[in-house]
Structure formats: C-alpha cells, structure tokens
Design a protein around this motif. Structure first.
Motif, PDB file in Angstrom:
ATOM      1  N   GLU A 148     -15.310  -6.232   4.138  1.00  0.00           N
ATOM      2  CA  GLU A 148     -14.885  -5.771   5.468  1.00  0.00           C
ATOM      3  C   GLU A 148     -15.818  -4.650   5.952  1.00  0.00           C
ATOM      4  O   GLU A 148     -15.381  -3.631   6.488  1.00  0.00           O
TER       5      GLU A 148
ATOM      6  N   GLU B 268     -15.484  -3.360   9.493  1.00  0.00           N
ATOM      7  CA  GLU B 268     -14.159  -2.843   9.852  1.00  0.00           C
ATOM      8  C   GLU B 268     -13.679  -3.353  11.228  1.00  0.00           C
ATOM      9  O   GLU B 268     -13.423  -2.563  12.141  1.00  0.00           O
TER      10      GLU B 268
ATOM     11  N   THR C 216     -10.616   2.375  -0.618  1.00  0.00           N
ATOM     12  CA  THR C 216     -10.977   2.594   0.780  1.00  0.00           C
ATOM     13  C   THR C 216     -11.301   4.069   0.996  1.00  0.00           C
ATOM     14  O   THR C 216     -11.478   4.502   2.128  1.00  0.00           O
TER      15      THR C 216
ATOM     16  N   ASP D 136      -6.593  -0.731  14.501  1.00  0.00           N
ATOM     17  CA  ASP D 136      -7.409  -0.751  13.286  1.00  0.00           C
ATOM     18  C   ASP D 136      -6.579  -1.359  12.164  1.00  0.00           C
ATOM     19  O   ASP D 136      -5.466  -0.911  11.883  1.00  0.00           O
ATOM     20  N   TYR D 137      -7.130  -2.366  11.508  1.00  0.00           N
ATOM     21  CA  TYR D 137      -6.330  -3.052  10.493  1.00  0.00           C
ATOM     22  C   TYR D 137      -7.123  -3.354   9.224  1.00  0.00           C
ATOM     23  O   TYR D 137      -6.674  -3.080   8.126  1.00  0.00           O
TER      24      TYR D 137
ATOM     25  N   ALA E 182      -3.003   3.281   2.417  1.00  0.00           N
ATOM     26  CA  ALA E 182      -3.909   2.490   3.251  1.00  0.00           C
ATOM     27  C   ALA E 182      -3.688   1.021   2.957  1.00  0.00           C
ATOM     28  O   ALA E 182      -3.162   0.658   1.909  1.00  0.00           O
TER      29      ALA E 182
ATOM     30  N   SER F  52      -9.204   6.231   0.763  1.00  0.00           N
ATOM     31  CA  SER F  52      -7.912   6.837   1.069  1.00  0.00           C
ATOM     32  C   SER F  52      -6.858   6.268   0.137  1.00  0.00           C
ATOM     33  O   SER F  52      -5.736   6.743   0.095  1.00  0.00           O
TER      34      SER F  52
ATOM     35  N   LYS G 156      -9.678  -2.466   6.730  1.00  0.00           N
ATOM     36  CA  LYS G 156     -10.422  -1.306   6.269  1.00  0.00           C
ATOM     37  C   LYS G 156     -11.593  -1.724   5.382  1.00  0.00           C
ATOM     38  O   LYS G 156     -11.528  -2.724   4.671  1.00  0.00           O
ATOM     39  N   ARG G 157     -12.650  -0.938   5.425  1.00  0.00           N
ATOM     40  CA  ARG G 157     -13.792  -1.181   4.548  1.00  0.00           C
ATOM     41  C   ARG G 157     -13.384  -0.899   3.107  1.00  0.00           C
ATOM     42  O   ARG G 157     -12.804   0.137   2.796  1.00  0.00           O
ATOM     43  N   HIS G 158     -13.691  -1.832   2.214  1.00  0.00           N
ATOM     44  CA  HIS G 158     -13.351  -1.694   0.798  1.00  0.00           C
ATOM     45  C   HIS G 158     -14.620  -1.568  -0.038  1.00  0.00           C
ATOM     46  O   HIS G 158     -15.599  -2.302   0.181  1.00  0.00           O
TER      47      HIS G 158
END
Length: 337
Positions: free
Chosen positions: A198, A201, A244, A212-213, A41, A246, A215-217
């Motif tokens: 983020e 998102e 993330t 989609d770039y 990710a 992932s 990502k929620r961290h």
C-alpha cells in the motif's frame, strides 16, 4: 526419534549459542524500535504462516529459485465468534531465467464483519549476484476493492447507528490502485527481506468527500536454516514484523523438519497468541514431489480466547519444474521456514 540427549547437544553447541544470541539481539532491538510509537491502526490481515507465502507481500522473492510455486492459504480467526475475520491468499510465481527475473500473481480476499475486501497484484522481480549471496528487487501493482453489506446489520439502538458513515456504506464497491516494493537477500542458509505494501496509501472516495483507509505497511523478515548434529533434523528460526509505525504485529517462529518429510513448530506473536504447526512435505521424486501442506492452530490468550475456539490456518503449496529436463533434487527455499 529425536532423543533428549541429541536436543541437549544441539542447544548447548557453541554454534547454536552464537546464533541464538545474534537472533535474539536483533529481534529485540527491531521490536523495541517499532513498538515505541504504538497506537490503533488498520492493519493487513494477519497470518501465522506468512513465511510460507512471502510473495503475497514481498514481490522480490518471485523467481528467486529454479522452480515455480503455487500456494493457497486459508485463515479463519476467532472460531465460533460471529463476524470473525477470514482470509484466503492465492499466490503463484515463476522464474524467467533468460532475464534474471521472476513474475507472479497475488490475490487475497478478506471477510470481516460486514466488510469484504479483495486485492489482486502482479509482481515482478529482478535478481543479481551480490557479494556471497543473491539480491532480489521487486515491484507490485494491482487493485484493491472494498464493499460493505449492511442488509443483515443489527443495531443496538434501533434501526440505524449515528456512528455509521452511511455515505460510504451505501455505495456498492470502492476500487483503488495499489503499489508495493520489496527487497530480498539470501546467502547460504540465511535470508533477510524488507517490503512496503500500500505504498501509495490510496484513499476511499465517496460522494461528498474521501476517507483515509489503506495505510502504508512496512514488512521486515529474516530466517535461518540450521543443520543440527543429527542428519535427520533441520531447524528453521524466523521472524516477521509488520508495522504502520502506529501499530505493530510481530511473530517469532521455530520450526523443525524431520527426515525432510515431517514439519512441526511453534510460533509466538505480539498479541501473546501461541501457535502450533504441523505438516508434511514431499521431496522424494514421487508423483507428489513438490507438494507441501501445513496446518496451524492459534491458542488465543487474550480475553477473546474465552469467546472463541482459537484461530485456524491451512496452507497447501506446490513447487513445479518449468523445464523439460526433470531431475530428482532437493529444493531449498525460505518457504519451508
């Protein structure tokens, strides 16, 4: 100097053993939970010195102390390898005592290959006494911009690349609104923190669609100030996890401060890199009082280590008093961890 006999007493003390058991248990438990669903990710830029500039990702720390702080951190990853990532962080924060609050500004710029990313966020935190400690709750809001420069791109199969999304790269710049949230709790020499960056998102929109770039961290960090039997030495174990859900990046640090002046330490990351840190801090009432500088060098143990000369990171920060009455005091902050 710090003798081997003194080190042995510290390591074998009952207090240190209990602390190490607790820290090891929670670090292992959290790491296993977060690594249970790992895949590739997009992650925020990595920093070995995260514990020194926590306001860059957690707004809750802004104004947690009676002084303001300004810091600049520069990281160059994979030295000698063309296109390796480089990131600069600039953070400033200060308390508003009358409102039990703190405000701050965080700016980060990353260059990686053809990409240039810039984010700027305003931070706000509210602090209240809770139990034996103090709780901070913070919000951040700002803009993130991305752009790509393909003017010097070299394609292995000719003058173009079928895998390159030209409809995205052909645009000059993309701007997105970003939100963040954080919690910070400190009691005595122990602190724990949780943050989300983020949070909304946002997607990159281009002619014909969107991608989609960002990502929620999720960030989890903790640390402890351990006073040794020697008044000349203080130890600071700490941990930072970023995921993330992932993918995961984790760092485990142990730093020591000698005579409240010299800083040294070692850091181990989830990518198996080993980092060595050394620095100085001035808290002696001199003209340099409040100034701190740290140098970090990562030994890259992956296959990229054979192609690069490692990673370099440098931080300079300054703690400043906002009030007219000035007095010589020893600052105690998680930024020393």
């Amino acid at each position: 100097m710090f003798s081997l006999r003194t080190i042995s007493k510290i390591v074998n003390s009952k207090r240190m053993k209990r602390l190490l058991k607790k820290v090891s248990f929670w670090m292992l438990t959290i790491s296993l939970l977060m690594m249970s669903d790992m895949a590739f990710a997009q992650l925020n830029p990595r920093s070995t010195l995260y514990s020194y500039h926590q306001s860059s990702y957690n707004p809750a720390i802004c104004g947690a102390y009676d002084y303001g702080n300004a810091s600049v951190v520069y990281r160059r990853q994979y030295l000698g390898l063309g296109g390796g990532p480089s990131t600069t962080w600039f953070d400033v924060s200060m308390p508003i005592k009358s409102l039990k609050s703190g405000v701050g500004l965080s700016v980060a710029q990353t260059r990686e290959g053809f990409e240039k990313r810039l984010s700027a966020k305003l931070n706000y935190a509210y602090h209240l006494d809770l139990g034996a400690g103090r709780l901070g709750m913070g919000l951040s809001a700002g803009l993130n911009t991305d752009e790509w420069d393909l003017s010097e791109a070299k394609y292995p199969d000719g003058s173009s690349d079928n895998f390159l999304e030209t409809s995205v790269a052909s645009q000059d710049r993309f701007a997105n609104f970003i939100l963040g949230f954080g919690l910070f709790y400190q009691v005595g020499g122990l602190y724990a923190a949780f943050a989300v960056t983020e949070m909304n998102e946002p997607a990159i929109k281009y002619d014909g669609g969107k991608m989609d770039y960002l990502k929620r961290h999720y960030w989890l960090s903790c640390g402890y100030e351990f006073k040794t039997n020697s008044p000349m030495w203080t130890l600071y174990p700490s941990m930072t996890l970023k995921t993330t859900f992932s993918d995961l990046q984790a760092s485990f640090d142990l730093r020591a401060v000698y005579n409240n002046y010299v800083i040294g330490g070692i850091c181990y990351t989830s990518s198996n890199d080993i980092s060595l840190n050394i620095g100085l801090q001035f808290k002696d009432g001199s003209k340099l009082d409040g100034l701190k500088t740290i140098f970090s060098y990562d030994i890259v143990t992956s296959k990229l280590g054979g192609e690069s000369a490692g990673n370099l990171e440098v931080m300079v920060s300054y703690d400043f008093n906002l009030f007219v009455e000035k007095e010589n005091k020893t600052y105690k902050s998680v930024r020393f961890l």
